[in-house]
Design a protein around this motif. Structure first.
Motif, short mmCIF file in Angstrom:
data_model
loop_
_atom_site.label_atom_id
_atom_site.label_comp_id
_atom_site.label_asym_id
_atom_site.label_seq_id
_atom_site.Cartn_x
_atom_site.Cartn_y
_atom_site.Cartn_z
N LEU A 1 0.82 -1.20 0.00
CA LEU A 1 0.00 0.00 0.00
C LEU A 1 0.86 1.25 0.00
O LEU A 1 0.60 2.20 -0.76
CB LEU A 1 -0.92 -0.01 1.22
N ARG B 1 -6.53 6.28 -9.51
CA ARG B 1 -5.44 5.44 -9.02
C ARG B 1 -5.99 4.42 -8.05
O ARG B 1 -6.93 4.70 -7.30
CB ARG B 1 -4.37 6.28 -8.32
N GLU C 1 -8.49 -1.39 -4.47
CA GLU C 1 -9.08 -0.34 -3.65
C GLU C 1 -8.75 1.00 -4.32
O GLU C 1 -7.61 1.25 -4.70
CB GLU C 1 -8.49 -0.36 -2.24
N LEU D 1 -7.70 4.65 -4.63
CA LEU D 1 -6.90 5.57 -3.83
C LEU D 1 -7.33 7.02 -4.03
O LEU D 1 -7.54 7.75 -3.07
CB LEU D 1 -5.41 5.44 -4.19
N HIS E 1 2.34 1.85 -3.41
CA HIS E 1 1.33 2.34 -4.35
C HIS E 1 0.95 3.79 -4.05
O HIS E 1 0.50 4.51 -4.95
CB HIS E 1 0.08 1.45 -4.32
N LYS E 2 1.10 4.23 -2.81
CA LYS E 2 0.87 5.63 -2.48
C LYS E 2 1.99 6.50 -3.04
O LYS E 2 1.76 7.65 -3.46
CB LYS E 2 0.78 5.82 -0.96
N ASN F 1 2.46 5.71 -8.90
CA ASN F 1 1.20 5.38 -9.56
C ASN F 1 1.36 4.07 -10.33
O ASN F 1 1.56 4.04 -11.54
CB ASN F 1 0.79 6.51 -10.51
N TYR G 1 -12.89 11.25 -1.64
CA TYR G 1 -11.88 10.61 -2.49
C TYR G 1 -12.48 9.75 -3.59
O TYR G 1 -11.86 9.52 -4.63
CB TYR G 1 -10.92 9.77 -1.64
N SER H 1 -4.95 0.72 -5.51
CA SER H 1 -3.98 -0.20 -4.90
C SER H 1 -4.63 -1.57 -4.83
O SER H 1 -5.85 -1.69 -4.80
CB SER H 1 -3.58 0.28 -3.50
#
Length: 206
Positions: A36, A127, A77, A79, A39-40, A43, A108, A129
């Motif tokens: 996670l 985006r 999920e 982002l 991925h933050k 991208n 978001y 994850s």
């Protein structure tokens, strides 16, 4: 690399001297958190959702439940929303107080528009994850150049969970994680531009 292989490496390296090395479920959890975090920072997963405008509907949710939004969240999920494109394929202004026609993202996963035109669509680039893994046979969903970063992050979380250790050991692993991701950026080991999606071109009405 599959999770079980990563766990074996971790037990012989970053987690070699901590008791948590015998707790497979905990290590899988730390691997998920590392994935996670990566991925933050990068991208790694960009995709498209299609909003099918409905009469008098101004708010649409990219949650997999909104009947007016086509999006696949079966294995991911969301982002953040990155961009929105109008029915004619032009980029929409996003969260711009100076533009009366701006599209807004109050949450978001939410798109709010000022006027809905039935039969038209909006395309949303977002985006994502990966969904958290639960089995050690799962493949770790990151490119191989990020494995080292993942190892350092798991070391940071693993040592941070040991109360008897001071914060210096855990922080040392976090600094190594930061250096690792910095090298990936500096050396151009991840080509960000390769992810830009233009699938929405196929959905534009003439």
């Amino acid at each position: 690399m599959i999770i079980s292989d990563a766990i074996t490496l971790l037990k012989n390296s970053e987690l070699r001297q901590v008791s948590i090395q015998d707790e497979t479920v905990a290590i899988i959890g730390f691997i998920n958190l590392a994935v996670l975090e990566i991925h933050k920072r990068f991208n790694l997963w960009e995709d498209e959702a299609v909003i099918n405008m409905a009469e008098d509907v101004l708010v649409y949710k990219l949650d997999g439940l909104d009947a007016n939004v086509d999006i696949d969240l079966s294995d991911r999920e969301l982002l953040m929303i990155e961009a929105v494109y109008n029915n004619d394929g032009t980029p929409a202004s996003l969260n711009d107080e100076l533009d009366a026609a701006s599209v807004w993202t109050p949450k978001y996963h939410t798109v709010e528009i000022i006027e809905s035109t039935p039969t038209e669509v909006m395309n949303v680039i977002y985006r994502a994850s990966p969904a958290f893994s639960t089995a050690d046979t799962d493949v770790i969903p990151i490119p191989p150049q990020f494995i080292e970063s993942l190892m350092f992050y798991v070391g940071f979380k693993g040592h941070g969970s040991i109360k008897s250790e001071g914060p210096s050991t855990s922080y040392g692993y976090y600094k190594q994680f930061e250096r690792s991701v910095a090298v990936i950026k500096e050396e151009g080991l991840f080509a960000q531009d390769d992810l830009v999606s233009h699938k929405f071109d196929d959905n534009i009405y003439p």
